[in-house]
Write a protein that holds these residues in place. Structure first.
Motif, PDB file in Angstrom:
ATOM      1  N   ALA A  79       0.866  -1.183   0.000  1.00 39.32           N
ATOM      2  CA  ALA A  79       0.000   0.000   0.000  1.00 39.32           C
ATOM      3  C   ALA A  79       0.906   1.237   0.000  1.00 39.32           C
ATOM      4  O   ALA A  79       2.034   1.191   0.512  1.00 39.32           O
ATOM      5  CB  ALA A  79      -0.896  -0.014   1.235  1.00 39.32           C
ATOM      6  N   TRP A  80       0.412   2.349  -0.530  1.00 40.49           N
ATOM      7  CA  TRP A  80       1.249   3.545  -0.736  1.00 40.49           C
ATOM      8  C   TRP A  80       1.856   4.093   0.549  1.00 40.49           C
ATOM      9  O   TRP A  80       2.930   4.691   0.558  1.00 40.49           O
ATOM     10  CB  TRP A  80       0.423   4.649  -1.408  1.00 40.49           C
ATOM     11  CG  TRP A  80      -0.694   5.168  -0.530  1.00 40.49           C
ATOM     12  CD1 TRP A  80      -1.971   4.711  -0.467  1.00 40.49           C
ATOM     13  CD2 TRP A  80      -0.597   6.212   0.438  1.00 40.49           C
ATOM     14  NE1 TRP A  80      -2.696   5.396   0.472  1.00 40.49           N
ATOM     15  CE2 TRP A  80      -1.879   6.334   1.043  1.00 40.49           C
ATOM     16  CE3 TRP A  80       0.417   7.071   0.861  1.00 40.49           C
ATOM     17  CZ2 TRP A  80      -2.164   7.268   2.042  1.00 40.49           C
ATOM     18  CZ3 TRP A  80       0.145   7.999   1.858  1.00 40.49           C
ATOM     19  CH2 TRP A  80      -1.124   8.098   2.431  1.00 40.49           C
ATOM     20  N   TRP A  81       1.196   3.851   1.683  1.00 36.47           N
ATOM     21  CA  TRP A  81       1.627   4.473   2.939  1.00 36.47           C
ATOM     22  C   TRP A  81       2.639   3.639   3.730  1.00 36.47           C
ATOM     23  O   TRP A  81       3.229   4.129   4.706  1.00 36.47           O
ATOM     24  CB  TRP A  81       0.415   4.731   3.836  1.00 36.47           C
ATOM     25  CG  TRP A  81      -0.470   3.517   4.040  1.00 36.47           C
ATOM     26  CD1 TRP A  81      -1.536   3.149   3.274  1.00 36.47           C
ATOM     27  CD2 TRP A  81      -0.337   2.519   5.065  1.00 36.47           C
ATOM     28  NE1 TRP A  81      -2.085   1.976   3.755  1.00 36.47           N
ATOM     29  CE2 TRP A  81      -1.384   1.573   4.850  1.00 36.47           C
ATOM     30  CE3 TRP A  81       0.535   2.323   6.125  1.00 36.47           C
ATOM     31  CZ2 TRP A  81      -1.553   0.450   5.666  1.00 36.47           C
ATOM     32  CZ3 TRP A  81       0.363   1.209   6.946  1.00 36.47           C
ATOM     33  CH2 TRP A  81      -0.677   0.298   6.714  1.00 36.47           C
ATOM     34  N   ILE A  82       2.893   2.396   3.303  1.00 39.78           N
ATOM     35  CA  ILE A  82       3.733   1.502   4.113  1.00 39.78           C
ATOM     36  C   ILE A  82       5.209   1.903   4.086  1.00 39.78           C
ATOM     37  O   ILE A  82       5.866   1.977   5.139  1.00 39.78           O
ATOM     38  CB  ILE A  82       3.557   0.038   3.661  1.00 39.78           C
ATOM     39  CG1 ILE A  82       2.152  -0.456   4.026  1.00 39.78           C
ATOM     40  CG2 ILE A  82       4.614  -0.860   4.303  1.00 39.78           C
ATOM     41  CD1 ILE A  82       1.869  -1.895   3.620  1.00 39.78           C
ATOM     42  N   LEU A  83       5.768   2.176   2.899  1.00 39.83           N
ATOM     43  CA  LEU A  83       7.187   2.541   2.818  1.00 39.83           C
ATOM     44  C   LEU A  83       7.501   3.847   3.551  1.00 39.83           C
ATOM     45  O   LEU A  83       8.482   3.915   4.304  1.00 39.83           O
ATOM     46  CB  LEU A  83       7.641   2.620   1.361  1.00 39.83           C
ATOM     47  CG  LEU A  83       8.069   1.303   0.713  1.00 39.83           C
ATOM     48  CD1 LEU A  83       8.373   1.509  -0.756  1.00 39.83           C
ATOM     49  CD2 LEU A  83       9.284   0.709   1.411  1.00 39.83           C
ATOM     50  N   PRO A  84       6.703   4.923   3.364  1.00 41.03           N
ATOM     51  CA  PRO A  84       6.975   6.145   4.142  1.00 41.03           C
ATOM     52  C   PRO A  84       6.898   5.906   5.648  1.00 41.03           C
ATOM     53  O   PRO A  84       7.680   6.477   6.409  1.00 41.03           O
ATOM     54  CB  PRO A  84       5.873   7.113   3.686  1.00 41.03           C
ATOM     55  CG  PRO A  84       5.436   6.617   2.367  1.00 41.03           C
ATOM     56  CD  PRO A  84       5.621   5.133   2.395  1.00 41.03           C
ATOM     57  N   LEU A  85       5.960   5.058   6.069  1.00 39.20           N
ATOM     58  CA  LEU A  85       5.838   4.741   7.493  1.00 39.20           C
ATOM     59  C   LEU A  85       7.118   4.078   8.004  1.00 39.20           C
ATOM     60  O   LEU A  85       7.654   4.444   9.068  1.00 39.20           O
ATOM     61  CB  LEU A  85       4.649   3.810   7.729  1.00 39.20           C
ATOM     62  CG  LEU A  85       4.412   3.378   9.185  1.00 39.20           C
ATOM     63  CD1 LEU A  85       3.669   4.481   9.928  1.00 39.20           C
ATOM     64  CD2 LEU A  85       3.618   2.085   9.262  1.00 39.20           C
ATOM     65  N   GLY A  86       7.646   3.105   7.232  1.00 37.34           N
ATOM     66  CA  GLY A  86       8.879   2.433   7.610  1.00 37.34           C
ATOM     67  C   GLY A  86      10.063   3.381   7.642  1.00 37.34           C
ATOM     68  O   GLY A  86      10.855   3.382   8.589  1.00 37.34           O
ATOM     69  N   GLY A  87      10.161   4.226   6.624  1.00 40.25           N
ATOM     70  CA  GLY A  87      11.260   5.201   6.563  1.00 40.25           C
ATOM     71  C   GLY A  87      11.214   6.191   7.713  1.00 40.25           C
ATOM     72  O   GLY A  87      12.243   6.506   8.329  1.00 40.25           O
ATOM     73  N   LEU A  88      10.006   6.678   8.037  1.00 40.52           N
ATOM     74  CA  LEU A  88       9.841   7.631   9.140  1.00 40.52           C
ATOM     75  C   LEU A  88      10.185   6.983  10.472  1.00 40.52           C
ATOM     76  O   LEU A  88      10.845   7.595  11.325  1.00 40.52           O
ATOM     77  CB  LEU A  88       8.387   8.136   9.162  1.00 40.52           C
ATOM     78  CG  LEU A  88       8.063   9.240  10.173  1.00 40.52           C
ATOM     79  CD1 LEU A  88       8.882  10.496   9.871  1.00 40.52           C
ATOM     80  CD2 LEU A  88       6.569   9.564  10.158  1.00 40.52           C
ATOM     81  N   GLY A  89       9.770   5.734  10.649  1.00 39.48           N
ATOM     82  CA  GLY A  89      10.084   5.019  11.879  1.00 39.48           C
ATOM     83  C   GLY A  89      11.585   4.858  12.066  1.00 39.48           C
ATOM     84  O   GLY A  89      12.115   5.047  13.174  1.00 39.48           O
ATOM     85  N   ILE A  90      12.291   4.529  10.982  1.00 40.07           N
ATOM     86  CA  ILE A  90      13.738   4.335  11.041  1.00 40.07           C
ATOM     87  C   ILE A  90      14.456   5.619  11.480  1.00 40.07           C
ATOM     88  O   ILE A  90      15.293   5.597  12.383  1.00 40.07           O
ATOM     89  CB  ILE A  90      14.278   3.856   9.674  1.00 40.07           C
ATOM     90  CG1 ILE A  90      13.958   2.363   9.480  1.00 40.07           C
ATOM     91  CG2 ILE A  90      15.783   4.082   9.560  1.00 40.07           C
ATOM     92  CD1 ILE A  90      14.352   1.811   8.122  1.00 40.07           C
ATOM     93  N   VAL A  91      14.114   6.746  10.847  1.00 41.57           N
ATOM     94  CA  VAL A  91      14.834   7.985  11.183  1.00 41.57           C
ATOM     95  C   VAL A  91      14.457   8.491  12.577  1.00 41.57           C
ATOM     96  O   VAL A  91      15.283   9.089  13.274  1.00 41.57           O
ATOM     97  CB  VAL A  91      14.595   9.092  10.120  1.00 41.57           C
ATOM     98  CG1 VAL A  91      15.154   8.679   8.781  1.00 41.57           C
ATOM     99  CG2 VAL A  91      13.129   9.476   9.990  1.00 41.57           C
ATOM    100  N   THR A  92      13.219   8.238  13.023  1.00 39.46           N
ATOM    101  CA  THR A  92      12.816   8.643  14.376  1.00 39.46           C
ATOM    102  C   THR A  92      13.595   7.852  15.426  1.00 39.46           C
ATOM    103  O   THR A  92      14.104   8.425  16.398  1.00 39.46           O
ATOM    104  CB  THR A  92      11.307   8.415  14.593  1.00 39.46           C
ATOM    105  OG1 THR A  92      10.580   9.079  13.557  1.00 39.46           O
ATOM    106  CG2 THR A  92      10.858   8.968  15.938  1.00 39.46           C
TER     107      THR A  92
END
Length: 421
Positions: free
Chosen positions: A305-318
């Motif tokens: 789904a379109w929102w999964i990769l940004p969610l993963g990327g945001l979690g990593i940098v946080t």
């Protein structure tokens, strides 16, 4: 099946939250591993490392994380065992994400560099064993993981030892270190350009859909290595130093050259890591979304789904920004004293080991690869150069990771069964 029909949306939201927790743990632990040598050698500051990693990890996760992901990481369990009760797979993947994320947060808080891949695999084994039975687990794969605890650090350690000792003999032991650096550093630059290109191609760009063949990949990496070496030779040729300066001043200037190299290698490793290891968080999450979306059907691969990769990327940098400094300190200063040349040797050795593992199918942990490389550099200066107390804690945390992930996953899996049944 009825549970998925009634609570599908709620389960997806829960999976998204725990997927973010898992990505947060990856950022706090694995990403910190990748930047630790650069920080420990003082090539860059912690603040600079966090900014670099945020940019390149997020770019790797978002741009090269892939449109399709394996729903079951590393083929560790048999999905067919869950066909009759797909809700067990959903509960299990949520439990696995929460378990692995929790363990990574605990490990990161204590400064233990552990494997995020092994954390999620342990968690998946735990819920599969309790949910369906031991037959659902591919135990031969587990044996390969246990073997990698020894093989991976040993390979990277030997390579790091050889790289550092060659730099010591060819450059630092020379009567004129600056002249020796002008002669030999371009060779190390070629090695860095070559290895980092291969890591980016094999671990990063393969997820974009660029179909680069084996031969083409090596030719491209050689070309990049040559370009990096030529640029490096030109830059180093401009390096001027007072002929009357003492050897310490010569060493300082040579170390500055290696510091620049380290920043380049760190950027490449961060991009490759973001593209590859984000799957540890988004794979199980994609599995939950896919099962709910397909009314209980379990697919081998899931369209993201379109929102999964940004969610993963945001979690990593946080996770990196808030907790990353603890593991960075362990890698960068806890195991042994690092200089830019030693840190470069460790990073180049880690990249070489990743390339070897990709070519041979060896199960690998980037964490254990880098720790082994740092140990190898330390061993080059003698066993007294290593902090054996820190090494002991690291190895213990590796051994604990699989059972810790499995145990936590069993607890969370049983809680989800209680809540939804």
């Amino acid at each position: 099946m009825e549970i998925i029909a009634n609570y599908g949306a709620i389960l997806v939201v829960i999976a998204a939250v725990v997927g973010f927790v898992m990505a947060w743990g990856i950022g706090a632990n694995d990403v910190a591993n990748a930047m630790g040598t650069s920080v420990g050698s003082k090539a860059i500051t912690i603040k600079q490392a966090i900014i670099i990693a945020m940019v390149f990890e997020f770019a790797g996760a978002y741009l090269a994380g892939g449109a399709v992901t394996n729903t079951i990481r590393k083929g560790i369990i048999d999905a067919d065992a869950f066909t009759a009760q797909p809700e067990l797979m959903v509960f299990g993947m949520i439990a696995a994400l929460l378990a692995a994320g929790t363990w990574l947060i605990i490990a990161s808080y204590n400064g233990w560099p552990v494997s995020t891949t092994h954390s999620i695999i342990g968690a998946i084994i735990g819920f599969a064993y309790i949910g369906v039975g031991s037959d659902a687990v591919e135990w031969s794969k587990v044996g390969g993981i246990v073997g990698s605890w020894i093989v991976t650090p040993a390979i990277s350690g030997v390579i790091a030892y050889l790289i550092f000792m060659s730099a010591q003999k060819l450059i630092f032991d020379d009567e004129n270190p600056i002249q020796a650096a002008k002669r030999y550093v371009p060779l190390y630059m070629f090695g860095a350009g070559f290895m980092m290109s291969l890591v980016t191609i094999k671990k990063g760009l393969k997820h974009v859909g660029l179909d680069i063949g084996e031969a083409e990949g090596y030719l491209l990496a050689i070309a990049v290595g040559i370009v990096v070496a030529i640029v490096g030779k030109y830059v180093i040729s401009k390096l001027k130093i007072d002929p009357k300066a003492d050897r310490h001043m010569h060493y300082t200037n040579v170390e500055k050259v290696f510091a620049v190299l380290m920043v380049i290698t760190a950027c490449c490793m961060a991009f490759a890591h973001g593209s590859n290891d984000v799957a540890n968080a988004i794979g199980p999450l994609a599995a939950v979304v896919s099962i709910v979306k397909n009314d209980g059907e379990i697919l081998a691969k899931a369209q993201l789904a379109w929102w999964i990769l940004p969610l993963g990327g945001l979690g990593i940098v946080t996770g990196l920004a808030l907790f990353g400094h603890r593991v960075m300190a362990t890698i960068g200063t806890g195991i042994t004293h690092l200089t830019p040349s030693r840190g470069f040797a460790a990073e180049l050795a880690a990249a070489a080991t990743v390339v070897i593992a990709s070519g041979t199918g060896l199960p690998i942990s980037t964490t254990q690869t880098l720790v082994g490389a740092v140990l190898g550099v330390g061993m080059a200066r003698g066993i007294a150069a290593l902090n054996l107390g820190v090494v002991r804690k690291i190895v213990t945390s590796w051994v604990i990771t699989l059972p810790a992930g499995a145990g936590l996953a069993i607890v969370f899996f049983e809680l989800l069964l209680l809540v939804f049944n």
